[in-house]
Design a protein around this motif. Sequence first.
Motif, PDB file in Angstrom:
ATOM      1  N   LYS A 189      30.177  15.163  17.719  1.00  0.00           N
ATOM      2  CA  LYS A 189      28.967  15.694  17.087  1.00  0.00           C
ATOM      3  C   LYS A 189      29.061  15.633  15.568  1.00  0.00           C
ATOM      4  N   ALA A 190      30.281  15.805  15.044  1.00  0.00           N
ATOM      5  CA  ALA A 190      30.484  15.764  13.598  1.00  0.00           C
ATOM      6  C   ALA A 190      30.609  14.335  13.069  1.00  0.00           C
ATOM      7  N   GLY A 191      30.540  13.356  13.970  1.00  0.00           N
ATOM      8  CA  GLY A 191      30.677  11.967  13.547  1.00  0.00           C
ATOM      9  C   GLY A 191      32.097  11.599  13.180  1.00  0.00           C
ATOM     10  N   GLU A 192      33.088  12.333  13.734  1.00  0.00           N
ATOM     11  CA  GLU A 192      34.486  12.130  13.359  1.00  0.00           C
ATOM     12  C   GLU A 192      35.307  11.447  14.455  1.00  0.00           C
ATOM     13  N   MET A 193      34.638  10.841  15.417  1.00  0.00           N
ATOM     14  CA  MET A 193      35.361  10.152  16.485  1.00  0.00           C
ATOM     15  C   MET A 193      34.826   8.732  16.636  1.00  0.00           C
ATOM     16  N   MET A 194      35.750   7.775  16.720  1.00  0.00           N
ATOM     17  CA  MET A 194      35.385   6.376  16.895  1.00  0.00           C
ATOM     18  C   MET A 194      36.096   5.818  18.133  1.00  0.00           C
ATOM     19  N   ALA A 195      35.529   4.767  18.701  1.00  0.00           N
ATOM     20  CA  ALA A 195      36.093   4.139  19.893  1.00  0.00           C
ATOM     21  C   ALA A 195      36.647   2.759  19.564  1.00  0.00           C
ATOM     22  N   PHE A 196      37.893   2.553  19.929  1.00  0.00           N
ATOM     23  CA  PHE A 196      38.529   1.243  19.837  1.00  0.00           C
ATOM     24  C   PHE A 196      38.393   0.607  21.211  1.00  0.00           C
ATOM     25  N   CYS A 197      37.551  -0.417  21.318  1.00  0.00           N
ATOM     26  CA  CYS A 197      37.216  -0.995  22.624  1.00  0.00           C
ATOM     27  C   CYS A 197      38.279  -2.001  23.059  1.00  0.00           C
ATOM     28  N   HIS A 198      38.882  -1.732  24.191  1.00  0.00           N
ATOM     29  CA  HIS A 198      39.957  -2.560  24.734  1.00  0.00           C
ATOM     30  C   HIS A 198      39.439  -3.315  25.954  1.00  0.00           C
ATOM     31  N   GLU A 199      39.457  -4.642  25.872  1.00  0.00           N
ATOM     32  CA  GLU A 199      38.950  -5.478  26.961  1.00  0.00           C
ATOM     33  C   GLU A 199      40.067  -6.011  27.852  1.00  0.00           C
ATOM     34  N   GLY A 200      41.310  -5.684  27.520  1.00  0.00           N
ATOM     35  CA  GLY A 200      42.438  -6.190  28.296  1.00  0.00           C
ATOM     36  C   GLY A 200      42.773  -5.320  29.487  1.00  0.00           C
ATOM     37  N   THR A 239      40.397   8.495  16.764  1.00  0.00           N
ATOM     38  CA  THR A 239      40.088   7.228  17.420  1.00  0.00           C
ATOM     39  C   THR A 239      40.625   7.294  18.845  1.00  0.00           C
ATOM     40  N   ILE A 240      39.775   6.980  19.802  1.00  0.00           N
ATOM     41  CA  ILE A 240      40.226   6.883  21.182  1.00  0.00           C
ATOM     42  C   ILE A 240      40.064   5.437  21.645  1.00  0.00           C
ATOM     43  N   THR A 241      41.002   4.987  22.454  1.00  0.00           N
ATOM     44  CA  THR A 241      40.885   3.661  23.046  1.00  0.00           C
ATOM     45  C   THR A 241      40.024   3.769  24.292  1.00  0.00           C
ATOM     46  N   THR A 242      38.998   2.946  24.361  1.00  0.00           N
ATOM     47  CA  THR A 242      38.118   2.954  25.520  1.00  0.00           C
ATOM     48  C   THR A 242      38.207   1.615  26.244  1.00  0.00           C
ATOM     49  N   THR A 243      37.962   1.654  27.537  1.00  0.00           N
ATOM     50  CA  THR A 243      38.003   0.436  28.337  1.00  0.00           C
ATOM     51  C   THR A 243      37.028   0.549  29.489  1.00  0.00           C
ATOM     52  N   ARG A 244      36.721  -0.586  30.089  1.00  0.00           N
ATOM     53  CA  ARG A 244      35.889  -0.604  31.289  1.00  0.00           C
ATOM     54  C   ARG A 244      36.776  -1.040  32.446  1.00  0.00           C
ATOM     55  N   ASP A 249      50.641   8.897  32.003  1.00  0.00           N
ATOM     56  CA  ASP A 249      50.409   8.328  33.334  1.00  0.00           C
ATOM     57  C   ASP A 249      49.501   7.098  33.330  1.00  0.00           C
ATOM     58  N   GLY A 250      49.458   6.373  32.220  1.00  0.00           N
ATOM     59  CA  GLY A 250      48.624   5.178  32.173  1.00  0.00           C
ATOM     60  C   GLY A 250      49.242   4.101  31.313  1.00  0.00           C
ATOM     61  N   VAL A 251      49.079   2.841  31.718  1.00  0.00           N
ATOM     62  CA  VAL A 251      49.652   1.719  30.971  1.00  0.00           C
ATOM     63  C   VAL A 251      48.589   0.661  30.715  1.00  0.00           C
ATOM     64  N   GLY A 252      48.796  -0.108  29.644  1.00  0.00           N
ATOM     65  CA  GLY A 252      47.867  -1.175  29.322  1.00  0.00           C
ATOM     66  C   GLY A 252      48.453  -2.066  28.242  1.00  0.00           C
ATOM     67  N   ASP A 253      47.865  -3.236  28.075  1.00  0.00           N
ATOM     68  CA  ASP A 253      48.323  -4.154  27.027  1.00  0.00           C
ATOM     69  C   ASP A 253      47.522  -3.920  25.743  1.00  0.00           C
ATOM     70  N   VAL A 254      47.413  -2.659  25.372  1.00  0.00           N
ATOM     71  CA  VAL A 254      46.653  -2.269  24.179  1.00  0.00           C
ATOM     72  C   VAL A 254      47.387  -2.737  22.926  1.00  0.00           C
ATOM     73  N   ASP A 255      46.650  -3.334  22.015  1.00  0.00           N
ATOM     74  CA  ASP A 255      47.224  -3.783  20.745  1.00  0.00           C
ATOM     75  C   ASP A 255      47.302  -2.569  19.810  1.00  0.00           C
ATOM     76  N   ILE A 256      48.441  -1.907  19.805  1.00  0.00           N
ATOM     77  CA  ILE A 256      48.604  -0.682  19.029  1.00  0.00           C
ATOM     78  C   ILE A 256      48.463  -0.944  17.532  1.00  0.00           C
ATOM     79  N   GLU A 257      48.908  -2.089  17.090  1.00  0.00           N
ATOM     80  CA  GLU A 257      48.797  -2.440  15.671  1.00  0.00           C
ATOM     81  C   GLU A 257      47.326  -2.553  15.268  1.00  0.00           C
ATOM     82  N   ALA A 258      46.526  -3.213  16.098  1.00  0.00           N
ATOM     83  CA  ALA A 258      45.097  -3.345  15.810  1.00  0.00           C
ATOM     84  C   ALA A 258      44.389  -1.998  15.921  1.00  0.00           C
ATOM     85  N   LEU A 259      44.813  -1.167  16.864  1.00  0.00           N
ATOM     86  CA  LEU A 259      44.255   0.174  17.021  1.00  0.00           C
ATOM     87  C   LEU A 259      44.451   0.986  15.750  1.00  0.00           C
TER      88      LEU A 259
END
Length: 259
Positions: free
Chosen positions: A218-229, A151-156, A129-139
């Motif tokens: 908590k285990a340090g096993e999650m990173m955020a891919f920051c999406h500004e688009g 890895t989760i994509t995060t945005t503001r 239920d969500g769309v965006g111009d996320v660069d999947i290749e870069a992700l």
Amino acid sequence: MKVVILAGGLGSRLSEETVDRPKPMVEIGGRPILWHIMKIYSHYGFQEFIICCGYKGHMIKEYFTHYHMYQTNTTFDLSDGGHTDHNSATEPWQVTLANTGLSTLTAGRILRIREYIGGDEEFMLTYGDGVGDVDIEALLAFHRAHGRIATITTTRPEGRFGAIKIGEHGRVESFKEKARKDQSWVNAGFMVFNRKVFDYLGDGSMMLEDEPFEKLAKAGEMMAFCHEGFWSPMDNLHDREYLEGLWEKGQAFWKLWAE
């Protein structure tokens, strides 16, 4: 690599549309938002999809059952019941539709499609239920570079509410529209997981975004891919009208593919 799409929820905040169909089948520009999401991934070369169905999942199955016919010009010979397909505009997709239950929570839905991941070390996951111009290749490159499980994509999101300063007796002293840079980062979906994530899902009786994510962080096993688009969910009727308006004006920023 397979793309898993969560498409089984009730969509209660969009009840004006979801009383008759599952939320991923609500249309933008005459096409289900599910189709738009798949087109984003397909643009980057990902053609294998696993769709976690639940509420009114039969409608998603019916859509793909007839997809080829709907997209193809066909001549029917009514004398013998035969038909000839002409130019085909169908997609090069392999789609697995899995019934993951009516009320199953997101961690449980992922556990129920584990067998369809097969022996792949990685898979992608997003919401239906969500769309965006996320660069999947870069992700994906980012995910593989850091070597963690998730890895989760995060945005503001664009600011929807102003910041109001209220003084004595309720007097408004100032009003300021919140800029995007003032918003908190949120999970936009478009996630990548190593198959080790299954070890964090427990018995599947919880939301993925609760205890499993907390344990990964908590285990340090999650990173955020920051999406500004661009990114937008379709949580309610206002969101749906917003996305429809962008499509009609030729400003559908998530439309990365050519006609």
